[in-house]
Design a protein around this motif. Structure first.
Motif, PDB file in Angstrom:
ATOM      1  N   GLN A 188       1.047  -0.921  -0.104  1.00 26.43           N
ATOM      2  CA  GLN A 188       0.104  -0.110   0.132  1.00 26.43           C
ATOM      3  C   GLN A 188       0.763   1.238  -0.132  1.00 26.43           C
ATOM      4  OE1 GLN A 188      -2.462  -1.088   3.827  1.00 26.43           O
ATOM      5  NE2 GLN A 188      -3.718  -0.633   2.454  1.00 26.43           N
ATOM      6  N   CYS A 222      -5.338   1.761  12.608  1.00 23.30           N
ATOM      7  CA  CYS A 222      -3.812   2.497  12.206  1.00 23.30           C
ATOM      8  C   CYS A 222      -2.834   2.495  13.165  1.00 23.30           C
ATOM      9  CB  CYS A 222      -3.133   4.142  12.124  1.00 23.30           C
ATOM     10  SG  CYS A 222      -3.197   3.789   9.734  1.00 23.30           S
ATOM     11  N   PHE A 223      -3.512   2.072  14.730  1.00 20.83           N
ATOM     12  CA  PHE A 223      -2.947   2.184  16.459  1.00 20.83           C
ATOM     13  C   PHE A 223      -2.565   0.711  16.350  1.00 20.83           C
ATOM     14  CE2 PHE A 223      -4.645   6.647  17.937  1.00 20.83           C
ATOM     15  CZ  PHE A 223      -3.202   6.155  19.014  1.00 20.83           C
ATOM     16  N   LEU A 228       0.856   0.737  18.079  1.00 22.94           N
ATOM     17  CA  LEU A 228       1.330   1.515  18.806  1.00 22.94           C
ATOM     18  C   LEU A 228       0.848   2.408  20.186  1.00 22.94           C
ATOM     19  CD1 LEU A 228       1.070   4.344  15.503  1.00 22.94           C
ATOM     20  CD2 LEU A 228       2.690   4.331  16.484  1.00 22.94           C
ATOM     21  N   VAL A 253      -6.122  12.820  18.060  1.00 22.60           N
ATOM     22  CA  VAL A 253      -4.996  12.969  16.774  1.00 22.60           C
ATOM     23  C   VAL A 253      -6.034  13.719  15.366  1.00 22.60           C
ATOM     24  CG1 VAL A 253      -5.007  10.665  15.754  1.00 22.60           C
ATOM     25  CG2 VAL A 253      -2.781  11.672  16.250  1.00 22.60           C
ATOM     26  N   VAL A 272     -11.840   4.644  -0.704  1.00 20.55           N
ATOM     27  CA  VAL A 272     -10.137   4.639  -0.559  1.00 20.55           C
ATOM     28  C   VAL A 272      -9.942   3.191  -0.853  1.00 20.55           C
ATOM     29  CG1 VAL A 272      -9.445   6.291   1.175  1.00 20.55           C
ATOM     30  CG2 VAL A 272     -10.316   4.090   1.529  1.00 20.55           C
TER      31      VAL A 272
HETATM   32  C1  HEC Z   1       3.913   1.297  10.305  1.00 17.05           C
HETATM   33  C2  HEC Z   1       3.139   2.492   9.125  1.00 17.05           C
HETATM   34  C3  HEC Z   1       2.062   3.735   9.576  1.00 17.05           C
HETATM   35  C4  HEC Z   1       1.989   3.613  10.691  1.00 17.05           C
HETATM   36  C5  HEC Z   1       2.385   3.286  11.499  1.00 17.05           C
HETATM   37  C6  HEC Z   1       0.416   4.335  10.935  1.00 17.05           C
HETATM   38  N1  HEC Z   1      -0.183   3.906   9.460  1.00 17.05           N
HETATM   39 FE1  HEC Z   1      -1.817   5.509   9.155  1.00 17.05          FE
HETATM   40  N2  HEC Z   1      -1.953   3.979   7.557  1.00 17.05           N
HETATM   41  C7  HEC Z   1      -0.871   3.564   6.973  1.00 17.05           C
HETATM   42  C8  HEC Z   1      -1.841   2.733   5.636  1.00 17.05           C
HETATM   43  C9  HEC Z   1      -0.472   1.113   5.169  1.00 17.05           C
HETATM   44  C10 HEC Z   1      -2.420   3.992   5.552  1.00 17.05           C
HETATM   45  C11 HEC Z   1      -3.826   3.148   3.928  1.00 17.05           C
HETATM   46  C12 HEC Z   1      -2.706   3.706   2.778  1.00 17.05           C
HETATM   47  C13 HEC Z   1      -4.176   3.481   1.835  1.00 17.05           C
HETATM   48  O1  HEC Z   1      -4.990   3.230   1.880  1.00 17.05           O
HETATM   49  O2  HEC Z   1      -3.441   3.342   0.646  1.00 17.05           O
HETATM   50  C14 HEC Z   1      -2.766   4.638   6.455  1.00 17.05           C
HETATM   51  C15 HEC Z   1      -3.722   5.748   6.846  1.00 17.05           C
HETATM   52  C16 HEC Z   1      -3.387   6.231   6.860  1.00 17.05           C
HETATM   53  C17 HEC Z   1      -5.100   7.579   6.568  1.00 17.05           C
HETATM   54  C18 HEC Z   1      -5.887   7.756   5.607  1.00 17.05           C
HETATM   55  C19 HEC Z   1      -5.088   8.781   4.844  1.00 17.05           C
HETATM   56  C20 HEC Z   1      -5.522   8.964   3.486  1.00 17.05           C
HETATM   57  O3  HEC Z   1      -5.111   8.884   3.144  1.00 17.05           O
HETATM   58  O4  HEC Z   1      -7.082   8.591   3.705  1.00 17.05           O
HETATM   59  C21 HEC Z   1      -4.713   8.408   7.932  1.00 17.05           C
HETATM   60  C22 HEC Z   1      -5.979   9.355   8.463  1.00 17.05           C
HETATM   61  C23 HEC Z   1      -3.720   7.846   9.049  1.00 17.05           C
HETATM   62  N3  HEC Z   1      -3.161   6.602   8.595  1.00 17.05           N
HETATM   63  C24 HEC Z   1      -3.485   8.307   9.872  1.00 17.05           C
HETATM   64  C25 HEC Z   1      -2.793   7.479  11.234  1.00 17.05           C
HETATM   65  C26 HEC Z   1      -2.163   7.907  12.486  1.00 17.05           C
HETATM   66  C27 HEC Z   1      -3.087   9.041  13.172  1.00 17.05           C
HETATM   67  C28 HEC Z   1      -1.864   7.110  12.778  1.00 17.05           C
HETATM   68  C29 HEC Z   1      -0.739   6.870  14.663  1.00 17.05           C
HETATM   69  C30 HEC Z   1      -1.497   6.953  15.055  1.00 17.05           C
HETATM   70  C31 HEC Z   1      -1.307   6.101  11.540  1.00 17.05           C
HETATM   71  N4  HEC Z   1      -1.720   6.697  11.300  1.00 17.05           N
HETATM   72  C32 HEC Z   1       0.170   5.734  11.944  1.00 17.05           C
HETATM   73  C33 HEC Z   1       0.038   3.160   7.463  1.00 17.05           C
HETATM   74  C34 HEC Z   1       0.417   3.818   9.045  1.00 17.05           C
END
Ligand code: HEC
Ligand code: HEC
Length: 273
Positions: A188, A222-223, A228, A253, A272
């Motif tokens: 991704q 994501c958490f 996390l 957040v 998405v």
């Molecule tokens: C190890 C990597 C990783 C971590 C750490 C992580 N994420 Fe993500 N996050 C992702 C992935 C993979 C996606 C999905 C991307 C996609 O749909 O193509 C995503 C998607 C998202 C999106 C949607 C973005 C969009 O374009 O719509 C948000 C908002 C988000 N994360 C917030 C957070 C927050 C807040 C945290 C911390 C609490 C966090 N992420 C921690 C990997 C991570």
């Protein structure tokens, strides 16, 4: 670079991906592209369902959302553009998921101690209602203000959460979404929701799993996915741990990210992967 940093990079296969906002049309599965061309967005089902609950779901005291907020959400137009924010009646900063739950328990007669109702809310009513209410702000600019002391406190907490490296792999939100933005993990592309103002397309329909998600669902996942939430991680106990709904850290957040999205034009439901 520290050894740990290298390890982290090792997990992620290189490869340039543009910081995807919503999904590029060419990348959609064929049947979805066809539906969209006919003007049919799969997320609209949830908006319709939410509209139905809004007008017809009666609380034990006989009230519906429309009783207080008007026919067709008249008094909630633009509200989502300013959320999360502080509400005096509940003395807390609330996102859409929490705000609606509080309205149902405080104003419609549902019992806040009733676990069955809470479950039903979280699983059945929450997402359609949140999506419907959010859609009432379509075309408007996100305008989250940090004024009330509790908003300031939550904003600081949100910023801290965003940058804190925690969990078994010492990831942070920023690690994936800023440092590594544009790269790929588990195939991704990693978006940068802060820079791209991508809060504008949440709640979003995830066509990979045929589900509508609010931002709470996204953040909680994501958490969980990257452990996390834990400072110390016990492999046996905590293999998959998601923060509870309405967790302070989650709403904080969200506030941080939505403030960063100020000026972005709301367009929900998003689409998405
Ligand atoms: C190890 C990597 C990783 C971590 C750490 C992580 N994420 Fe993500 N996050 C992702 C992935 C993979 C996606 C999905 C991307 C996609 O749909 O193509 C995503 C998607 C998202 C999106 C949607 C973005 C969009 O374009 O719509 C948000 C908002 C988000 N994360 C917030 C957070 C927050 C807040 C945290 C911390 C609490 C966090 N992420 C921690 C990997 C991570
Ligand atoms: C008996 C009246 C009542 C009912 C019924 C009610 N609410 Fe509310 N709602 C309120 C009050 C009071 C507030 C707080 C207003 C404020 O502080 O600006 C509020 C705030 C909100 C907000 C935030 C508005 C803003 O301007 O930020 C949303 C969204 C909302 N309610 C959705 C709902 C939904 C959806 C339902 C039905 C499931 C519902 N409410 C049922 C009284 C009600």
């Amino acid at each position: 670079m520290k050894k740990k940093g290298l390890l982290v990079l090792g997990v992620i296969a290189g490869g340039a991906v543009a910081g995807t906002l919503a999904v590029a049309k060419e990348k959609l599965p064929e049947h979805l592209r066809e539906l969209l061309e006919l003007g049919m967005h799969p997320g609209h089902v949830f908006v319709d369902e939410g509209r139905d609950y809004y007008h017809n779901l009666k609380g034990p005291n006989g009230k519906t959302c429309a009783t207080c907020h008007g026919q067709d959400g008249a008094k909630l137009v633009g509200a989502y553009a300013k959320m999360p924010r502080y509400y005096k009646d509940i003395d807390a900063v609330a996102d859409i998921d929490l705000r609606i739950y509080k309205c149902m328990t405080k104003y419609m007669g549902f019992d806040p101690k009733d676990k069955k109702f809470k479950k039903k809310y979280l699983k059945t009513y929450r997402v359609p209602l949140a999506t419907y209410v959010a859609s009432l702000s379509n075309g408007m600019k996100i305008d989250v203000k940090i004024q009330h002391p509790k908003e300031k406190e939550m904003y600081e907490l949100g910023k801290k959460v965003w940058f804190t490296r925690a969990g078994a792999r010492e990831f942070s939100c920023a690690m994936c979404h800023m440092v590594l933005a544009g790269r790929r993990i588990r195939l991704q592309g990693l978006p940068n929701p802060v820079k791209a103002k991508s809060y504008n397309h949440w709640p979003a329909y995830r066509f990979g799993s045929d589900k509508m998600w609010t931002m709470e669902d996204r953040v909680r996942t994501c958490f969980r996915a990257y452990f996390l939430f834990l400072n110390k991680w016990d492999e046996k106990k905590d293999w998959v741990k998601t923060p509870p709904f309405f967790a302070k850290e989650v709403i904080a957040v969200e506030l941080y990210m939505k403030h960063a999205s100020n000026g972005g034009v709301i367009e929900v439901p998003g689409l998405v992967r």
